[in-house]
Design an enzyme around this catalytic site. Structure first.
Site, PDB file in Angstrom:
ATOM      1  N   HIS A   1       0.816  -1.213   0.000  1.00  0.00           N
ATOM      2  CA  HIS A   1       0.000   0.000   0.000  1.00  0.00           C
ATOM      3  C   HIS A   1       0.845   1.257   0.000  1.00  0.00           C
ATOM      4  O   HIS A   1       0.426   2.301  -0.470  1.00  0.00           O
ATOM      5  CB  HIS A   1      -0.993  -0.029   1.156  1.00  0.00           C
ATOM      6  CG  HIS A   1      -2.081  -0.994   0.872  1.00  0.00           C
ATOM      7  ND1 HIS A   1      -1.988  -2.310   1.225  1.00  0.00           N
ATOM      8  CD2 HIS A   1      -3.219  -0.857   0.176  1.00  0.00           C
ATOM      9  CE1 HIS A   1      -3.050  -2.937   0.780  1.00  0.00           C
ATOM     10  NE2 HIS A   1      -3.824  -2.087   0.144  1.00  0.00           N
TER      11      HIS A   1
ATOM     12  N   CYS B   1     -10.178  -1.288 -10.252  1.00  0.00           N
ATOM     13  CA  CYS B   1      -9.570  -0.271  -9.389  1.00  0.00           C
ATOM     14  C   CYS B   1      -8.213  -0.714  -8.853  1.00  0.00           C
ATOM     15  O   CYS B   1      -7.555   0.016  -8.133  1.00  0.00           O
ATOM     16  CB  CYS B   1     -10.499   0.128  -8.249  1.00  0.00           C
ATOM     17  SG  CYS B   1     -10.856  -1.223  -7.135  1.00  0.00           S
TER      18      CYS B   1
ATOM     19  N   GLU C   1     -12.131  -9.452  -5.954  1.00  0.00           N
ATOM     20  CA  GLU C   1     -10.678  -9.573  -5.776  1.00  0.00           C
ATOM     21  C   GLU C   1     -10.284 -10.942  -5.234  1.00  0.00           C
ATOM     22  O   GLU C   1      -9.144 -11.144  -4.811  1.00  0.00           O
ATOM     23  CB  GLU C   1     -10.139  -8.442  -4.889  1.00  0.00           C
ATOM     24  CG  GLU C   1     -10.853  -8.240  -3.585  1.00  0.00           C
ATOM     25  CD  GLU C   1     -10.348  -7.026  -2.800  1.00  0.00           C
ATOM     26  OE1 GLU C   1      -9.281  -6.475  -3.130  1.00  0.00           O
ATOM     27  OE2 GLU C   1     -11.030  -6.651  -1.833  1.00  0.00           O
TER      28      GLU C   1
ATOM     29  N   ASP D   1      -5.181  -7.799  -5.276  1.00  0.00           N
ATOM     30  CA  ASP D   1      -5.447  -9.013  -4.509  1.00  0.00           C
ATOM     31  C   ASP D   1      -5.822 -10.178  -5.410  1.00  0.00           C
ATOM     32  O   ASP D   1      -5.466 -11.320  -5.133  1.00  0.00           O
ATOM     33  CB  ASP D   1      -6.559  -8.761  -3.472  1.00  0.00           C
ATOM     34  CG  ASP D   1      -5.992  -8.126  -2.216  1.00  0.00           C
ATOM     35  OD1 ASP D   1      -4.928  -8.585  -1.760  1.00  0.00           O
ATOM     36  OD2 ASP D   1      -6.579  -7.165  -1.711  1.00  0.00           O
TER      37      ASP D   1
HETATM   38  C1  PEP Z   1      -6.919  -4.523  -5.015  1.00  0.00           C
HETATM   39  O1  PEP Z   1      -6.759  -5.505  -4.281  1.00  0.00           O
HETATM   40  O2  PEP Z   1      -6.683  -4.518  -6.238  1.00  0.00           O
HETATM   41  C2  PEP Z   1      -7.393  -3.254  -4.439  1.00  0.00           C
HETATM   42  C3  PEP Z   1      -7.740  -2.235  -5.194  1.00  0.00           C
HETATM   43  O3  PEP Z   1      -7.450  -3.169  -3.085  1.00  0.00           O
HETATM   44  P1  PEP Z   1      -6.141  -2.982  -2.156  1.00  0.00           P
HETATM   45  O4  PEP Z   1      -4.958  -2.766  -3.052  1.00  0.00           O
HETATM   46  O5  PEP Z   1      -6.420  -1.831  -1.276  1.00  0.00           O
HETATM   47  O6  PEP Z   1      -6.094  -4.285  -1.423  1.00  0.00           O
HETATM   48 MG    MG Z   2      -7.620  -5.498  -2.291  1.00  0.00          MG
END
Ligand code: PEP
Ligand code: MG
Length: 551
Positions: free
Chosen positions: A188, A500, A429, A453
């Site tokens: 992140h 996303c 995901e 994910d």
């Molecule tokens: C993902 O898993 O692609 C996502 C957008 O969520 P995060 O990266 O916050 O787990």
């Molecule tokens: Mg995710």
């Protein structure tokens, strides 16, 4: 010149002075002093510096996030000057002959405890502010950390690693680039670097000491290289590169205000991913049509206790109002795995990515979800909010979520609190969600594919483990087929699907996504205009025909 190679998180070139980032969480020792007058002076000067920092932060925040949100920095200035607070510190220095750091830390602890014990919600919340100002004072007294970044000019920040909560607190205007010794491309922290749109590297084996601190350097974010004290030729090459990037950025700005529409007339939704209100300036600057993913967990990560309904409501309302009627998709908290929050008091897990995280926490501790949903529903009266749930694997989860949402609405109705009906969507995901996407599509208003994910779970590769980066392949046909399958199932049920995850910003795949029928791409603000350029130059029909013809 010394050259270090790392992995590129975000492209672009940065040239400037290095600042080695020392971790927060100041260590305070009690030291006996002889000259208490000198300590009192050090404390008074630190207060002055802290006030100047806060004044600058206030002015910057007013521009970026508006007066209401910036007000906290004014409150902090007032608190620094609180007579009781000041008297207590100076008294402790003089009567106990202790160093200023110790007196500040002790007094702050005492005041924070006093505020925490108060009945009034507003006063209780001031405990966190006392902690905040004391950390600022300690940073100034130590001459390290956050305060350093506020006072020094813009710098290339070098750190061992940065936690997501530390990254969000960096003052964007003061960061030319960041380079970490550890960290993964899919963490992140890396995502935040992309959101901030600054060149960044991870896994660069740099020594975190005086041999680099304060040295001139150039970061080549595109190729994953940092040059310390670059020679003339390298510096010239990097400057030229930077100029070309600036020209390209200016060209992209000519795309501002233009529609995201393909040559054959398909309208694509191009949204932004954000982690906090701080990112809103970049969202507006890059002309996002909406917010496709607000990672609400950062509100929790920035706190040392559960954020209250009121605090959350103020943030969600502010985002909705700033977007002025454009769609804002807010994801309910996705705590767990690399996003850990001590006050959730979660047990240590062998395998946290597959453990109690995201919706699983919300469904096992519904009080937490209820508070967030109340805030979200209330904020929905101020704009076009959509709610999105992460880590879904089953229909049962959707049904439980619906039950909780119904209870929240009933409570709000009884209390006469107004709200709109936000759209309800889910993240796809997990492979399980992909495989039952036909059934899930019947239950929700939209899908958004979390490729970060999804890649991790489909390929059984821990996204946090940098040793596995070469196996973490979001271009794997399994992942691309899953995306295609989800879009198809969504469209059969008449709902829209976005992406996303980070893959949504991969311009080498934009045309392919359009050909699959992806309706929305939600990306870091800095990636919006480059994708708009591709969308506007693509003829989906012709591209599909080309694919079918096998060329
Ligand atoms: C993902 O898993 O692609 C996502 C957008 O969520 P995060 O990266 O916050 O787990
Ligand atoms: Mg995710």
């Amino acid at each position: 010149m010394k050259v270090f190679h790392g992995k590129s998180v975000f492209s672009g070139t940065a040239i400037g002075i290095i600042q080695v980032y020392k971790k927060g969480g100041q260590q305070v020792r009690r030291i006996q002093v002889e000259d208490t007058g000198c300590e009192v002076n050090r404390y008074r000067q630190a207060t002055q510096t802290a006030k100047e920092q806060l004044k600058k932060l206030y002015e910057k925040s007013v521009k970026e996030v508006g007066e209401a949100n910036a007000a906290i920095f004014e409150i902090h200035q007032v608190m620094l000057e609180d007579v009781d607070f000041q008297d207590s510190i100076e008294n402790m220095i003089c009567t106990q002959s202790v160093n200023a750091e110790y007196a500040v830390a002790q007094t702050a602890d005492n005041f924070a405890q006093m505020f925490s014990a108060m009945e009034d919600d507003y006063m209780r919340e001031r405990a966190a502010d006392v902690k905040d100002i004391s950390e600022r004072l300690l940073s100034v007294l130590h001459g390290t950390g956050k305060a350093n970044m506020d006072t020094a000019g813009p710098a290339i920040i070098i750190a061992d690693d940065l936690a997501p909560s530390e990254t969000v607190q960096l003052d964007k205007d003061m960061v030319l680039s960041f380079v970490t010794v550890h960290g993964s491309l899919n963490s992140h922290t890396a995502i935040l670097a992309r959101t901030m749109g600054i060149p960044a590297l991870v896994c660069a084996p740099l020594p975190l000491d005086d041999s680099i601190d304060g040295k001139y350097a150039a970061v080549d974010g595109t190729n994953g290289v940092i040059y310390i004290e670059p020679d003339k030729e390298t510096l010239e090459r990097m400057r030229k590169k930077q100029e070309e990037e600036q020209k390209r950025a200016e060209l992209l700005l000519t795309l501002k205000g233009k529609e995201n529409i393909t040559l054959d007339g398909h309208k694509i939704m191009l949204y932004a991913n954000i982690g906090s209100m701080k990112d809103m300036a970049a969202v507006l600057e890059n002309d996002a049509e909406g917010i496709g993913l607000f990672r609400s967990e950062f509100i929790y990560l920035q706190n040392d206790r559960f954020p209250t309904e009121e605090e959350q409501f103020a943030i969600y309302r502010s985002v909705a109002q700033t977007m002025a009627g454009k769609r804002v998709i807010i994801r309910t908290l996705d705590i767990g795995a690399d996003k850990s929050c001590d006050y959730f008091q979660l047990d240590k897990e062998e395998n946290p990515a597959m453990g109690l995280r995201a919706i699983r926490i919300c469904l096992t501790r519904p009080r937490i979800l209820k508070t967030q949903l109340r805030a979200l529903y209330r904020a929905s009266a101020f704009g076009k909010i959509a709610i999105m749930y992460p880590m879904i694997t089953s229909l049962t989860e959707i049904r439980k979520i619906k039950e909780i949402a119904a209870q929240v609405k009933e409570e709000l109705d009884t209390q006469g609190i107004r709200y709109n009906e936000p759209e309800q969507g889910i993240m796809i995901e997990t492979p399980a969600a992909v495989m039952i996407s036909d059934l899930l599509a019947e239950e929700v208003d939209f899908f958004s594919i979390g490729t970060n994910d999804l890649t991790q779970y489909a390929l059984a590769v821990d996204r946090q483990n940098m040793a596995l980066d070469e196996f973490y392949d979001p271009h794997h046909p399994a992942v691309l087929r899953m995306i295609s399958m989800v879009v198809e199932n969504a469209h059969k049920a008449g709902i829209r699907t976005g992406i996303c995850g980070e893959l949504g910003a991969d311009t080498s795949l934009t045309k392919e996504f359009l050909a699959m029928g992806v309706d929305e791409l939600s990306v870091s603000p800095g990636s919006i205009l480059p994708i708009r350029q591709i969308v506007r130059n693509t003829d989906i029909g012709a591209y599909r025909a080309k694919l079918e013809a096998g060329c």
